[in-house]
Design a protein around this motif. Structure first.
Motif, PDB file in Angstrom:
ATOM      1  N   VAL A 110       0.828  -1.218   0.000  1.00 31.85           N
ATOM      2  CA  VAL A 110       0.000   0.000   0.000  1.00 31.85           C
ATOM      3  C   VAL A 110       0.866   1.274   0.000  1.00 31.85           C
ATOM      4  O   VAL A 110       0.852   2.050   0.969  1.00 31.85           O
ATOM      5  CB  VAL A 110      -0.993   0.022   1.177  1.00 31.85           C
ATOM      6  CG1 VAL A 110      -2.078   1.075   0.927  1.00 31.85           C
ATOM      7  CG2 VAL A 110      -1.637  -1.331   1.408  1.00 31.85           C
ATOM      8  N   SER A 112       0.388   4.035  -1.306  1.00 26.39           N
ATOM      9  CA  SER A 112      -0.402   5.263  -1.208  1.00 26.39           C
ATOM     10  C   SER A 112      -0.708   5.659   0.234  1.00 26.39           C
ATOM     11  O   SER A 112      -1.046   6.805   0.505  1.00 26.39           O
ATOM     12  CB  SER A 112      -1.718   5.112  -1.980  1.00 26.39           C
ATOM     13  OG  SER A 112      -2.522   4.084  -1.412  1.00 26.39           O
ATOM     14  N   GLN A 113      -0.594   4.699   1.151  1.00 30.06           N
ATOM     15  CA  GLN A 113      -0.786   4.977   2.582  1.00 30.06           C
ATOM     16  C   GLN A 113       0.322   4.267   3.362  1.00 30.06           C
ATOM     17  O   GLN A 113       0.058   3.481   4.273  1.00 30.06           O
ATOM     18  CB  GLN A 113      -2.169   4.504   3.045  1.00 30.06           C
ATOM     19  CG  GLN A 113      -3.332   5.267   2.446  1.00 30.06           C
ATOM     20  CD  GLN A 113      -4.673   4.861   3.045  1.00 30.06           C
ATOM     21  OE1 GLN A 113      -4.760   4.061   3.961  1.00 30.06           O
ATOM     22  NE2 GLN A 113      -5.742   5.430   2.512  1.00 30.06           N
ATOM     23  N   GLU A 279       1.383  -1.962  -6.722  1.00 26.52           N
ATOM     24  CA  GLU A 279       1.144  -0.520  -6.604  1.00 26.52           C
ATOM     25  C   GLU A 279      -0.314  -0.165  -6.860  1.00 26.52           C
ATOM     26  O   GLU A 279      -0.755   0.927  -6.513  1.00 26.52           O
ATOM     27  CB  GLU A 279       2.062   0.237  -7.556  1.00 26.52           C
ATOM     28  CG  GLU A 279       3.534   0.143  -7.180  1.00 26.52           C
ATOM     29  CD  GLU A 279       4.404   1.086  -7.992  1.00 26.52           C
ATOM     30  OE1 GLU A 279       3.876   1.693  -8.948  1.00 26.52           O
ATOM     31  OE2 GLU A 279       5.588   1.216  -7.652  1.00 26.52           O
ATOM     32  N   SER A 280      -1.080  -1.090  -7.475  1.00 29.25           N
ATOM     33  CA  SER A 280      -2.496  -0.830  -7.755  1.00 29.25           C
ATOM     34  C   SER A 280      -3.391  -1.230  -6.589  1.00 29.25           C
ATOM     35  O   SER A 280      -4.590  -0.953  -6.607  1.00 29.25           O
ATOM     36  CB  SER A 280      -2.934  -1.594  -9.006  1.00 29.25           C
ATOM     37  OG  SER A 280      -3.051  -2.990  -8.733  1.00 29.25           O
ATOM     38  N   THR A 282      -4.923  -0.574  -3.474  1.00 31.12           N
ATOM     39  CA  THR A 282      -5.223   0.554  -2.591  1.00 31.12           C
ATOM     40  C   THR A 282      -6.461   0.232  -1.767  1.00 31.12           C
ATOM     41  O   THR A 282      -7.278  -0.621  -2.161  1.00 31.12           O
ATOM     42  CB  THR A 282      -5.495   1.823  -3.405  1.00 31.12           C
ATOM     43  OG1 THR A 282      -6.672   1.611  -4.216  1.00 31.12           O
ATOM     44  CG2 THR A 282      -4.313   2.165  -4.314  1.00 31.12           C
TER      45      THR A 282
END
Length: 293
Positions: A110, A112-113, A279-280, A282
Motif C-alpha cells: 500500500v 499510497s498509505q 502498486e495498484s 489501494t
C-alpha cells in the motif's frame, strides 16, 4: 521426507508448504487435513482468503501435533495501522484456534498509505517481541518499497512472499530480498495464476520445455517447477483441492535438476505478471472488512 529453510532470525521453516488461496471454505478443512496427512508441515493462509477458521479446523482434524505445524497467515490492508494490526492478529488467532502464529506477513505494501503500512509492521515487531509470533515478514513488496520499510523499522522481514514461477521470475525482487537477507517465498509457484486469469494461450502445465525436462525424470511439469524453486533456495506454497495433486506436489524430494535445467526453466521468464500490480492495491480499490473471530 521434506526440507527446511532457516530464516534470518534462526527459525526453521519447511521449504515446501500448502496454500489455500481461492480454496472455498467448505473444502478448506478437508484439503488442509489431507495435506498434513501427506506430509506437508507448512500451511499458508490469509485473513483476506476468508478461510482461516477452516484452516484451523483442518489442522485439528489432521491429528498432527500443533508444534509440528508451521502456520503462516497475512494481515489484510483494511487492518493496517498499529492498533488495527494488533487487533487483526487477535482475529486471526481466534479463527485459526491457535495461540501463536509461526509467520505473520503484511499482505500488500500500500504505497499510497505507507505510513499505515509502517505502523502495521511495527505492530508485527511488537507481536514478535511478545512471543506471539515466531517470525514476521511481508508479501508483494517490490525493491524500492521494501527498502523504505527496512529504513523505517527495526526488524528486517524474514520472508517476502511474491509471485514467482517460470513465466514471471521477478529477479530484481529476488536480488533485493537476498541483499537484505530475506527469504523469497513463491505464491502461484507453478504459474496457475495465469490460468485463473483466463489466458489459455500459454500455460506452464503444457509448456514443451517443461514437459521435456519432466519426461527426463519421469515427473510432471508441476513437480519440475516445484523442484526448481527448492533448488533455487526459495520456499513455495502450491495449492490444490485434489488429493492426487496434493500428494504429487509433495513428491519432489527424490530427484535433482541439473544446473542447465535450472537455467533453462529460469529462461522461460516473460516478464508478464499474472496477479495484480502491488502498486495498484489501494484501500479504495481493494478494501474489504475482515470479520471478527
Amino acid at each position: 521426507m521434506s526440507m527446511n529453510l532457516t530464516l534470518n532470525n534462526g527459525v526453521e521453516m519447511p521449504a515446501l508448504g500448502f496454500g489455500v488461496f481461492q480454496t472455498p471454505p467448505e473444502t478448506t478443512a478437508a484439503s488442509v487435513a489431507e495435506a498434513l496427512r501427506v506430509g506437508y508441515r507448512l500451511i499458508d493462509t490469509a485473513a483476506s482468503y476468508f478461510n482461516e477458521r477452516e484452516v484451523g479446523e483442518g489442522i485439528r482434524r489432521s491429528g498432527v501435533d500443533r508444534s509440528d505445524i508451521f502456520v503462516e497467515t497475512k494481515l489484510w490492508i483494511s487492518d493496517y495501522g498499529y492498533d488495527e494490526a494488533l487487533h487483526a492478529f487477535d482475529k486471526s488467532v481466534g479463527k485459526l484456534g491457535v495461540e501463536t502464529i509461526d509467520l505473520l506477513l503484511l499482505h500488500q505494501p500500500v504505497p499510497s498509505q505507507f505510513d499505515k503500512t509502517v505502523a502495521a509492521y511495527k505492530a508485527l515487531e511488537t507481536l514478535l517481541a511478545d512471543g506471539k509470533v515466531r517470525a514476521i515478514g511481508v508479501s508483494n513488496f517490490l525493491p524500492e518499497v521494501l527498502r523504505d520499510l527496512v529504513d523505517q523499522t527495526d526488524i528486517v522481514p524474514a520472508v517476502n512472499q511474491v509471485e514467482v514461477h517460470p513465466y514471471f521470475t521477478q529477479q530484481d525482487v529476488q536480488e533485493a530480498d537476498k541483499d537484505h537477507g530475506i527469504l523469497t517465498q513463491a505464491w502461484s509457484p507453478m504459474g496457475g495464476i495465469t490460468s485463473y486469469r483466463g489466458d489459455s494461450s500459454r500455460s506452464t502445465f503444457n509448456d514443451p520445455v517443461l514437459s521435456e525436462i519432466a519426461g527426463k525424470y519421469g515427473k510432471t511439469p508441476a513437480q519440475v517447477m516445484l523442484r526448481w524453486h527448492l533448488q533455487e533456495g526459495r520456499s513455495a506454497i502450491p495449492k490444490s483441492v485434489n488429493p492426487e495433486r496434493i500428494a504429487a506436489n509433495f513428491d519432489v524430494f527424490d530427484f535433482e535438476l541439473t544446473g542447465d535445467d535450472l537455467a533453462t526453466i529460469s529462461g522461460l521468464d516473460t516478464g508478464v505478471r499474472g496477479g495484480p500490480d502491488p502498486e495498484s492495491v489501494t484501500p479504495e480499490a481493494f478494501g474489504r472488512d475482515i470479520p471478527e473471530a
